[in-house]
Design a protein around this motif. Sequence first.
Motif, mmCIF file in Angstrom:
data_model
loop_
_atom_site.group_PDB
_atom_site.id
_atom_site.type_symbol
_atom_site.label_atom_id
_atom_site.label_comp_id
_atom_site.label_asym_id
_atom_site.label_seq_id
_atom_site.Cartn_x
_atom_site.Cartn_y
_atom_site.Cartn_z
ATOM 1 N N THR A 1 158.986 -55.412 79.846
ATOM 2 C CA THR A 1 158.047 -56.438 79.160
ATOM 3 C C THR A 1 156.973 -56.146 80.536
ATOM 4 N N LYS A 2 157.089 -55.540 81.638
ATOM 5 C CA LYS A 2 156.131 -55.484 82.603
ATOM 6 C C LYS A 2 155.233 -54.485 82.273
ATOM 7 N N TYR A 3 155.817 -53.193 81.881
ATOM 8 C CA TYR A 3 154.979 -51.922 81.779
ATOM 9 C C TYR A 3 155.050 -51.382 80.398
ATOM 10 N N LEU A 4 155.977 -51.567 79.643
ATOM 11 C CA LEU A 4 156.093 -51.072 78.082
ATOM 12 C C LEU A 4 156.013 -52.314 77.131
ATOM 13 N N GLN A 5 155.346 -52.165 76.258
ATOM 14 C CA GLN A 5 155.238 -53.041 75.164
ATOM 15 C C GLN A 5 155.152 -52.183 73.907
ATOM 16 N N ASN A 6 156.101 -52.305 73.097
ATOM 17 C CA ASN A 6 156.113 -51.800 71.627
ATOM 18 C C ASN A 6 156.265 -49.943 72.015
ATOM 19 N N ASP A 7 156.752 -49.726 73.070
ATOM 20 C CA ASP A 7 157.324 -48.378 73.690
ATOM 21 C C ASP A 7 156.071 -47.568 73.948
ATOM 22 N N VAL A 8 155.111 -48.347 74.564
ATOM 23 C CA VAL A 8 153.805 -47.814 74.808
ATOM 24 C C VAL A 8 153.432 -48.049 76.436
ATOM 25 N N LEU A 9 153.265 -47.035 77.268
ATOM 26 C CA LEU A 9 153.075 -47.048 78.763
ATOM 27 C C LEU A 9 151.371 -46.635 78.742
ATOM 28 N N MET A 10 150.924 -47.433 79.608
ATOM 29 C CA MET A 10 149.523 -47.170 79.687
ATOM 30 C C MET A 10 149.371 -46.768 81.203
ATOM 31 N N ILE A 11 148.855 -45.628 81.643
ATOM 32 C CA ILE A 11 148.121 -45.001 82.805
ATOM 33 C C ILE A 11 146.725 -45.256 83.130
ATOM 34 N N LYS A 12 146.090 -46.075 84.005
ATOM 35 C CA LYS A 12 144.916 -46.261 84.077
ATOM 36 C C LYS A 12 144.592 -45.504 85.695
ATOM 37 N N ALA A 13 143.425 -44.856 85.600
ATOM 38 C CA ALA A 13 142.579 -44.301 86.779
ATOM 39 C C ALA A 13 141.135 -44.858 86.972
ATOM 40 N N VAL A 14 140.829 -45.671 88.054
ATOM 41 C CA VAL A 14 139.478 -45.984 88.248
ATOM 42 C C VAL A 14 139.014 -45.161 89.508
ATOM 43 N N ILE A 15 138.022 -44.279 89.120
ATOM 44 C CA ILE A 15 137.473 -43.480 90.014
ATOM 45 C C ILE A 15 136.047 -43.746 90.404
ATOM 46 N N THR A 16 135.760 -43.688 91.671
ATOM 47 C CA THR A 16 134.406 -43.715 92.390
ATOM 48 C C THR A 16 134.097 -42.490 92.783
ATOM 49 N N VAL A 17 133.135 -41.876 92.197
ATOM 50 C CA VAL A 17 132.579 -40.669 92.943
ATOM 51 C C VAL A 17 131.525 -40.626 93.702
ATOM 52 N N MET A 18 131.639 -40.183 95.037
ATOM 53 C CA MET A 18 130.551 -40.275 96.151
ATOM 54 C C MET A 18 129.659 -38.986 95.886
ATOM 55 N N LYS A 19 128.453 -39.341 95.728
ATOM 56 C CA LYS A 19 127.471 -38.316 95.364
ATOM 57 C C LYS A 19 127.010 -37.700 96.988
ATOM 58 N N GLU A 20 126.435 -36.579 96.943
ATOM 59 C CA GLU A 20 125.901 -36.146 98.332
ATOM 60 C C GLU A 20 124.831 -37.046 98.921
ATOM 61 N N SER A 21 125.011 -37.061 100.436
ATOM 62 C CA SER A 21 124.289 -37.834 100.956
ATOM 63 C C SER A 21 122.732 -37.299 100.956
ATOM 64 N N GLN A 22 121.694 -38.209 100.747
ATOM 65 C CA GLN A 22 120.182 -37.759 100.728
ATOM 66 C C GLN A 22 119.617 -38.689 101.829
ATOM 67 N N VAL A 23 118.600 -37.894 102.231
ATOM 68 C CA VAL A 23 117.727 -38.316 103.236
ATOM 69 C C VAL A 23 116.282 -38.607 102.865
ATOM 70 N N SER A 24 115.914 -39.967 102.736
ATOM 71 C CA SER A 24 114.509 -40.152 102.119
ATOM 72 C C SER A 24 113.606 -39.632 102.924
ATOM 73 N N GLU A 25 112.223 -39.719 102.412
ATOM 74 C CA GLU A 25 111.228 -39.135 102.984
ATOM 75 C C GLU A 25 110.860 -39.748 104.190
ATOM 76 N N THR A 26 110.361 -39.257 105.392
ATOM 77 C CA THR A 26 109.935 -39.884 106.491
ATOM 78 C C THR A 26 108.719 -40.690 106.191
ATOM 79 N N VAL A 27 108.733 -41.788 106.627
ATOM 80 C CA VAL A 27 107.123 -42.587 106.271
ATOM 81 C C VAL A 27 107.012 -43.473 107.558
ATOM 82 N N GLY A 28 105.714 -43.558 107.847
ATOM 83 C CA GLY A 28 105.374 -44.221 108.990
ATOM 84 C C GLY A 28 104.940 -45.953 108.692
#
Length: 360
Positions: free
Chosen positions: A139-166
Amino acid sequence: MLSTASSCTTEKLTVSRCFTHKEKGAHIFEIAGYSLKKGMGVGKFVRSATFTVGGYDWSIRFYPEGTPESPERCVVICLELMSSNAEVRTFFEFGFVKQDSGLISTAFTPQTKAFSSKASDTRQFRLRIVRRSIEAEPTKYLQNDVLMIKAVITVMKESQVSETVGRPEIEVPPSDILEHLAKLLGAKEKADVTFSVGGETFQAHKTVLAMRSPVFDAELFGPMRETCVTVQDMQPAVFKALLHFIYTDSLPDLDDLEGDDRCEMHRHLLVAADRYAMDRLKLICQNILGKNLDVENVATTLALADQHNCDKLKDVCIEFIASSDKMDDVVATQGYANLKRSCPSVLVDAFEKRSRSCKA
């Protein structure tokens, strides 16, 4: 005319910022008929549809009988990077979904991993789970003989440097403290000490003089606490120039003096600087006299340097005499005769240096 020795400057500030974008996504892979997947064989798996997070393609694998590397009686779930020629840094949670809460099982710790599709061991992340932990509490993981696997993914993009401003700057004017001190020199009504020099009188301010000269400090704030001081053996013009330097940290204009008269004024100022222990003025005078040496004045300047412990000026004079091709002309001057009589040891230094130069 007042020349400012230093000014207040400010740094021009510019700013740049490094920032990292991230994109988060989740996918649930439902395995219907879980019990029917038993017996598929070790290393056999079912795969989810491909899903995209952060511009990269992913999939979830489920091995009902585990993999050849996993222990017996284990199932294996796997998160796989599907994009080709890709490298990506991620933070993710991965596991079975609890039927009662819809959350990923807390048995699986969030992970940080860099995925790369260039090698099989870096393009996947696998979890081994004991089968009994799933089936003991259906009853914890199976219901009606269905098992659900979940992935929560956070993708880190390339670091960027903003334009130098005064950043906006508020312009700050140069320091004007020396101008105020120069005006104070002329403010006779605020003076608290009077000097008598060669028949002329000069008014000044004790605190300013004491701040600039330890000798004045002792004279004006010592046991006697003088308010009227007579200065012996100094010309009024020299004392006036000395006061100008004390208040402005610069020499006065000497445009009305030419040639030898100007050099003579600098000699007298050097003597005054030595008398009142004003080292900066003493060095300034040494520098000026050293730049204006000639055959006629070098012996006189050398004698002055020796008398007032001006080692730097003394070295310059000895170097001039030792390297001069007009040694006979130097010897013929009155200054040389006086130097020979009063400071013979100085001449020995000069001749020894000349002798070493000739041998070299």
